[in-house]
Motif scaffolding. Structure first.
Motif, mmCIF file in Angstrom:
data_model
loop_
_atom_site.group_PDB
_atom_site.id
_atom_site.type_symbol
_atom_site.label_atom_id
_atom_site.label_comp_id
_atom_site.label_asym_id
_atom_site.label_seq_id
_atom_site.Cartn_x
_atom_site.Cartn_y
_atom_site.Cartn_z
ATOM 1 N N ASN A 54 -6.894 -2.789 -1.439
ATOM 2 C CA ASN A 54 -8.052 -2.495 -0.574
ATOM 3 C C ASN A 54 -8.934 -3.738 -0.364
ATOM 4 O OD1 ASN A 54 -7.218 0.164 -0.351
ATOM 5 N ND2 ASN A 54 -8.425 0.821 -2.118
ATOM 6 N N ARG A 55 -9.113 -4.506 -1.440
ATOM 7 C CA ARG A 55 -9.925 -5.737 -1.346
ATOM 8 C C ARG A 55 -9.259 -6.742 -0.412
ATOM 9 N NH1 ARG A 55 -13.878 -7.959 -4.662
ATOM 10 N NH2 ARG A 55 -14.029 -10.260 -4.587
ATOM 11 N N LEU A 56 -7.946 -6.844 -0.522
ATOM 12 C CA LEU A 56 -7.215 -7.753 0.355
ATOM 13 C C LEU A 56 -7.281 -7.295 1.803
ATOM 14 C CD1 LEU A 56 -5.433 -10.263 0.519
ATOM 15 C CD2 LEU A 56 -3.454 -8.835 0.044
ATOM 16 N N SER A 57 -7.257 -5.986 2.042
ATOM 17 C CA SER A 57 -7.369 -5.470 3.407
ATOM 18 C C SER A 57 -8.750 -5.775 3.994
ATOM 19 C CB SER A 57 -7.118 -3.958 3.417
ATOM 20 O OG SER A 57 -5.804 -3.679 2.985
ATOM 21 N N MET A 58 -9.789 -5.688 3.150
ATOM 22 C CA MET A 58 -11.147 -5.996 3.619
ATOM 23 C C MET A 58 -11.266 -7.471 3.998
ATOM 24 S SD MET A 58 -14.762 -5.310 1.683
ATOM 25 C CE MET A 58 -14.376 -3.572 1.567
ATOM 26 N N ILE A 59 -10.635 -8.361 3.224
ATOM 27 C CA ILE A 59 -10.651 -9.782 3.538
ATOM 28 C C ILE A 59 -9.979 -10.031 4.885
ATOM 29 C CG2 ILE A 59 -9.756 -12.036 2.840
ATOM 30 C CD1 ILE A 59 -10.166 -11.169 -0.047
ATOM 31 N N LEU A 60 -8.840 -9.370 5.110
ATOM 32 C CA LEU A 60 -8.127 -9.545 6.375
ATOM 33 C C LEU A 60 -8.956 -9.026 7.539
ATOM 34 C CD1 LEU A 60 -4.493 -8.566 5.300
ATOM 35 C CD2 LEU A 60 -5.423 -10.851 5.644
ATOM 36 N N ASN A 61 -9.666 -7.908 7.314
ATOM 37 C CA ASN A 61 -10.507 -7.376 8.385
ATOM 38 C C ASN A 61 -11.649 -8.334 8.731
ATOM 39 O OD1 ASN A 61 -8.959 -5.053 8.618
ATOM 40 N ND2 ASN A 61 -10.170 -3.929 7.098
ATOM 41 N N ASN A 62 -12.260 -8.946 7.677
ATOM 42 C CA ASN A 62 -13.346 -9.898 7.947
ATOM 43 C C ASN A 62 -12.841 -11.135 8.699
ATOM 44 O OD1 ASN A 62 -15.207 -8.287 6.665
ATOM 45 N ND2 ASN A 62 -14.968 -9.307 4.680
ATOM 46 N N MET A 63 -11.666 -11.613 8.326
ATOM 47 C CA MET A 63 -11.097 -12.753 9.017
ATOM 48 C C MET A 63 -10.776 -12.405 10.466
ATOM 49 S SD MET A 63 -8.608 -14.228 6.009
ATOM 50 C CE MET A 63 -7.883 -15.424 7.100
ATOM 51 N N SER A 64 -10.294 -11.223 10.678
ATOM 52 C CA SER A 64 -9.954 -10.807 12.040
ATOM 53 C C SER A 64 -11.205 -10.585 12.872
ATOM 54 C CB SER A 64 -9.110 -9.528 12.004
ATOM 55 O OG SER A 64 -7.927 -9.765 11.278
ATOM 56 N N GLU A 65 -12.288 -10.175 12.210
ATOM 57 C CA GLU A 65 -13.534 -9.908 12.946
ATOM 58 C C GLU A 65 -14.060 -11.170 13.609
ATOM 59 O OE1 GLU A 65 -18.024 -8.100 12.148
ATOM 60 O OE2 GLU A 65 -16.702 -8.604 10.487
ATOM 61 N N ALA A 66 -14.100 -12.290 12.877
ATOM 62 C CA ALA A 66 -14.590 -13.539 13.450
ATOM 63 C C ALA A 66 -13.703 -14.000 14.599
ATOM 64 C CB ALA A 66 -14.668 -14.610 12.366
ATOM 65 N N THR A 67 -12.401 -13.844 14.429
ATOM 66 C CA THR A 67 -11.486 -14.273 15.489
ATOM 67 C C THR A 67 -11.647 -13.432 16.721
ATOM 68 O OG1 THR A 67 -9.915 -15.042 13.809
ATOM 69 C CG2 THR A 67 -9.079 -14.716 16.045
ATOM 70 N N TYR A 114 -2.816 1.018 -14.202
ATOM 71 C CA TYR A 114 -2.418 -0.199 -13.480
ATOM 72 C C TYR A 114 -2.200 0.062 -12.004
ATOM 73 C CZ TYR A 114 -1.838 -2.196 -18.110
ATOM 74 O OH TYR A 114 -2.076 -2.639 -19.377
ATOM 75 N N VAL A 115 -1.739 1.329 -11.694
ATOM 76 C CA VAL A 115 -1.549 1.674 -10.283
ATOM 77 C C VAL A 115 -2.892 1.703 -9.565
ATOM 78 C CG1 VAL A 115 -0.794 3.470 -8.694
ATOM 79 C CG2 VAL A 115 0.603 2.885 -10.678
ATOM 80 N N ILE A 116 -3.901 2.268 -10.254
ATOM 81 C CA ILE A 116 -5.243 2.335 -9.641
ATOM 82 C C ILE A 116 -5.798 0.932 -9.412
ATOM 83 C CG2 ILE A 116 -7.606 3.081 -10.062
ATOM 84 C CD1 ILE A 116 -6.445 5.478 -11.590
ATOM 85 N N ARG A 117 -5.610 0.039 -10.382
ATOM 86 C CA ARG A 117 -6.106 -1.327 -10.217
ATOM 87 C C ARG A 117 -5.383 -2.064 -9.090
ATOM 88 N NH1 ARG A 117 -6.351 -4.385 -15.833
ATOM 89 N NH2 ARG A 117 -7.136 -5.979 -14.377
ATOM 90 N N ALA A 118 -4.075 -1.761 -8.928
ATOM 91 C CA ALA A 118 -3.321 -2.380 -7.840
ATOM 92 C C ALA A 118 -3.819 -1.898 -6.495
ATOM 93 C CB ALA A 118 -1.835 -2.107 -8.000
ATOM 94 N N ARG A 155 0.830 -1.201 0.000
ATOM 95 C CA ARG A 155 0.000 0.000 0.000
ATOM 96 C C ARG A 155 0.869 1.257 0.000
ATOM 97 N NH1 ARG A 155 -5.224 0.915 1.522
ATOM 98 N NH2 ARG A 155 -5.384 -1.187 2.369
ATOM 99 N N SER A 156 1.913 1.302 0.881
ATOM 100 C CA SER A 156 2.774 2.494 0.953
ATOM 101 C C SER A 156 3.560 2.678 -0.352
ATOM 102 C CB SER A 156 3.732 2.374 2.143
ATOM 103 O OG SER A 156 4.583 1.234 1.983
ATOM 104 N N SER A 157 3.926 1.534 -0.949
ATOM 105 C CA SER A 157 4.663 1.639 -2.217
ATOM 106 C C SER A 157 3.769 2.198 -3.317
ATOM 107 C CB SER A 157 5.189 0.263 -2.629
ATOM 108 O OG SER A 157 6.078 -0.243 -1.647
ATOM 109 N N LEU A 158 2.519 1.794 -3.333
ATOM 110 C CA LEU A 158 1.600 2.304 -4.345
ATOM 111 C C LEU A 158 1.290 3.779 -4.109
ATOM 112 C CD1 LEU A 158 -0.919 -0.685 -4.704
ATOM 113 C CD2 LEU A 158 0.828 0.061 -6.333
#
Length: 750
Positions: A545-558, A536-540, A518-521
């Motif tokens: 962001n999508r990957l961060s949302m997945i991590l947040n959902n996984m962390s929420e259940a835990t 391509y930068v915008i798509r990255a 994220r910081s590199s982008l």
């Protein structure tokens, strides 16, 4: 057919039914034993007759005065003096003879010795029998004569009237004749006639012959007695009939035999006192003994079948000691045995009790010089009688037969006693064996049920390992199974622990590289880039962001699982929390319509309000994803009728009183066999065929299947139950899916 479950105890109980073969085998064995006992009884009885016959061998004096030397015996001519039970009262009446009268013989046409006019019918008949008691020979004549002519008062003739003639070969070898003639009813007058048969003039009165002459409606009766010393081996009686008192002509003679010649006389058999004395001692062997002449006529008899129990059952006559077991047998087992085992009756009918002539194949065999035996059934079929016969030899000739009889009551009693003891032992063995097998099966089944319960409790409804199985130390198959299951559950627990912590470790490990990317982008976006590279930068950045949302959902259940274990509960109004949530959803999703139906009064539960709000978030989010924007989402709160149960104590929860939260969205039905699985972790159904056509705006969101999983966690934390089902609304007939959450109600503390 129904496949009914059968437990180990039931199977062992069924298998124990094979023990019922033991009574059957024992019963068959006792029956075989009874056959051998009957054979032994037969041989023993033959030995008894042989021993008694040996005592009578070569003793001709015992048979000289009988009819044993005749080639044949004719009924009616050859008389038999029946043993009388007591002296006869000489009164001319048949009363004293009534018990023996069925043995009396009828004399008529076939027994006439003379008839003056053959063309005239015979007018005289008589019934006659003789008996013996205490050295006297008794005789009774019941004469049917329409014209009774008495001897005149002034006449010297004694044969010109109705009279009785007696002829015998006296013991001294002399042929002697007597006439019984009377002038009127009363005491008879007997006269001795000359030895010459042609002379009829009386010699002297015979006072030893005593009796009564009594006139009857049919004729007259003559009852008399004479000493046995006057009677030899031959004897004959004849009734002389005179019907005209004027002419006094003899009309007919009817008799037992002709009395004018000693060779024409019939024989008389008087039971031998000498033989009776010999066999009297054999009466103690519990058998009935008969001694017969070679014509089958009874010379002597001893014993009674009704008093016969023989030696086979003597060992069981002693009463056993009365203890608890004997009391139980007498109280419960013997009534049962009495219905199965028939007790030998003592009231059977013995038709040969007073017989004077015996017949049978065994007697015929003995008369040929060989031992014989046979079985017969009493007329009432209540008793089986065994008879054995042995010949009596005199000068190499069979002059008589010894017959011994016994019933099988003794053997049947012995058999019943043996079966009772056998059944007692079998019942004891079967009872103890069945109890032992039942205890053994109960022990095995209880261990298996305990192992089953441990296995079920080790894994909860979500498939989590909640406890370990304690391995058994028993060195058998069930113990090996217990140790194997304990090892399996332990390895599954380790694997589940790894899976449960994988999401938290994965999210932790991925956050650092995601932050670096994220910081590199972000730095890269600050640099001047060509228009094609900027795309391509915008798509990255969108992918990060999508990957961060997945991590947040996984962390929420835990985080929720960890926080639930430490959460503090309180009593709060559920309706207020849900109505507030619905208002927020309406503002957040203005393109959707929400309807709420709930009771007017406040409903309280025990729990955490924030968790309930999070529960509603997950349910509404699921409904929004599977519902089109033009279809409303219906939320309803229903309670159980309070009149169906007792009121609650304040501050107490009652799971029988529940509140039901229903969230309905119109849309496609649930996939097959997914009603329960959609609440599992990492299970998501997002195939286009299960989504409405106009919900494509949600396709780009990440879906890990954790929403309904979190909803179930929260529901179980509040001691509730959640389920999903296809549903059709009654009013609108709209089809869709309804998710129901049932929570226990709590009475608030005032």
């Amino acid at each position: 057919m129904f496949n009914l479950p059968i437990g180990l105890r039931t199977k062992v109980a069924i298998l124990s039914l094979f023990l019922l073969c033991l009574p059957w085998l024992g019963y068959q064995y006792v029956w075989e034993m009874e056959k051998y006992l009957r054979h032994g009884q037969e041989k023993t009885l033959e030995g008894t007759t042989q021993a008694l016959a040996t005592a009578l061998h070569e003793r001709p004096k015992l048979f000289n005065n009988q009819a044993s030397f005749l080639t044949q015996v004719k009924k009616g001519r050859d008389l038999y003096a029946y043993p009388l039970s007591g002296p006869i009262r000489l009164d001319g009446k048949r009363k004293d003879w009534q018990a023996y009268w069925h043995k009396a013989l009828e004399y008529g046409e076939s027994n006439q010795l003379y008839k003056r006019d053959p063309n005239q019918p015979l007018t005289v008949h008589f019934t006659h029998m003789v008996g013996k008691y205490a050295g006297y020979l008794y005789a009774f004549f019941e004469v049917r004569d329409p014209h009774v002519i008495y001897r005149g008062n002034n006449t010297l003739s004694i044969d010109k009237n109705d009279h009785l003639a007696i002829a015998t070969l006296a013991p001294d070898g002399q042929f002697k004749r007597y006439i019984v003639s009377t002038m009127k009813d009363g005491w008879i007058s007997a006269f001795k006639l000359p030895n010459d048969p042609k002379q009829t003039t009386p010699v002297v009165p015979e006072i030893k012959i005593q009796g009564q002459w009594r006139k009857t409606a049919q004729g007259y009766n003559i009852e008399l007695r004479l000493p046995l010393a006057m009677v030899g081996s031959k004897l004959g009686f004849a009734i002389y009939d005179v019907n005209d008192a004027n002419t006094k002509q003899l009309d007919a003679i009817v008799g037992t035999s002709a009395i004018d010649d000693v060779n024409k006389l019939g024989t008389v058999l008087v039971p031998s006192p000498e033989i009776e004395q010999i066999i009297k001692g054999m009466g103690h062997n519990h058998s009935r003994i008969w001694v017969l002449d070679n014509h089958g006529r009874v010379l002597a008899r001893s014993g009674n079948l009704h008093d016969n129990q023989n030696n086979w059952a003597r060992s069981f006559t002693k009463k056993p000691d009365q203890n608890l077991w004997q009391h139980l047998k007498q109280q419960y087992l013997h009534p049962l045995y009495s219905k199965i085992l028939i007790t030998p009756p003592k009231d059977f009918i013995d038709t040969l009790q007073d017989s004077t002539l015996l017949e049978g194949s065994y007697i015929s065999t003995a008369l040929t010089g060989q031992q014989g035996s046979g079985w017969r059934l009493t007329p009432d079929k209540k008793a089986v009688v065994l008879a054995a016969a042995s010949p009596i030899w005199i000068d190499n000739n069979v002059m008589g037969v010894v017959v011994a009889e016994e019933t099988t009551h003794g053997i049947r009693t012995l058999r019943n006693k043996a079966l009772e003891q056998l059944f007692d032992m079998i019942i004891t063995v079967m009872g103890m064996g069945t109890i032992a097998l039942f205890i053994f099966a109960s022990s095995i089944s209880s261990r298996i049920r305990r192992l089953r319960d441990d296995a079920e409790q080790a894994i909860d409804s979500q498939g989590r390992i909640t406890r370990h199985i304690i391995a058994s130390s028993n060195r058998d198959e069930i113990g090996d199974l217990s140790r194997s299951l304990a090892n399996i559950v332990s390895r599954l627990s380790q694997y589940n622990h790894y899976l449960e912590n994988m999401s938290s470790r994965l999210s932790h490990e991925l956050r650092t590289p995601v932050a670096v990317v994220r910081s590199s982008l972000e730095h890269l976006s600050l640099q001047p880039l060509a228009p094609t590279a900027n795309k391509y930068v915008i798509r990255a950045q969108e992918g990060v962001n999508r990957l961060s949302m997945i991590l947040n959902n996984m962390s929420e259940a835990t985080r929720l699982e960890e926080s639930i274990a430490q959460a503090e509960t309180e009593i709060f109004p559920l309706s207020d929390v849900i109505s507030g949530c619905i208002q927020g959803y309406q503002l957040t999703y203005p393109q959707h319509q929400f309807t709420l139906t709930m009771p007017s009064h406040a409903i309280f539960i025990t729990g955490v309000p924030e968790y309930i709000a999070q529960l509603m978030d997950k349910l509404i989010a699921n409904a929004l994803e599977f519902s089109a924007s033009n279809h409303p989402i219906a939320i309803s709160i229903d309670t159980v009728d309070p009149t169906k149960s007792e009121p609650l104590e304040k501050g107490k929860s009652d799971r029988s009183k529940q509140i039901q939260i229903s969230v309905f969205n119109q849309g496609p039905p649930l996939p097959d066999n997914m009603a329960e699985q959609i609440f599992e972790s990492m299970v998501s159904v997002r195939h286009p065929e299960y989504l409405p056509p106009n919900t494509s705006q949600h396709h780009d969101k990440p879906h890990l299947g954790l929403g309904l999983y979190i909803a179930r966690l929260i529901t179980h934390f509040h001691h509730g139950h959640i389920l999903a089902q296809d549903h059709t609304q009654v009013k609108t007939q709209q089809k869709g899916v309804e998710i129901q959450v049932k929570l226990p109600i709590t009475e608030p503390i005032s």
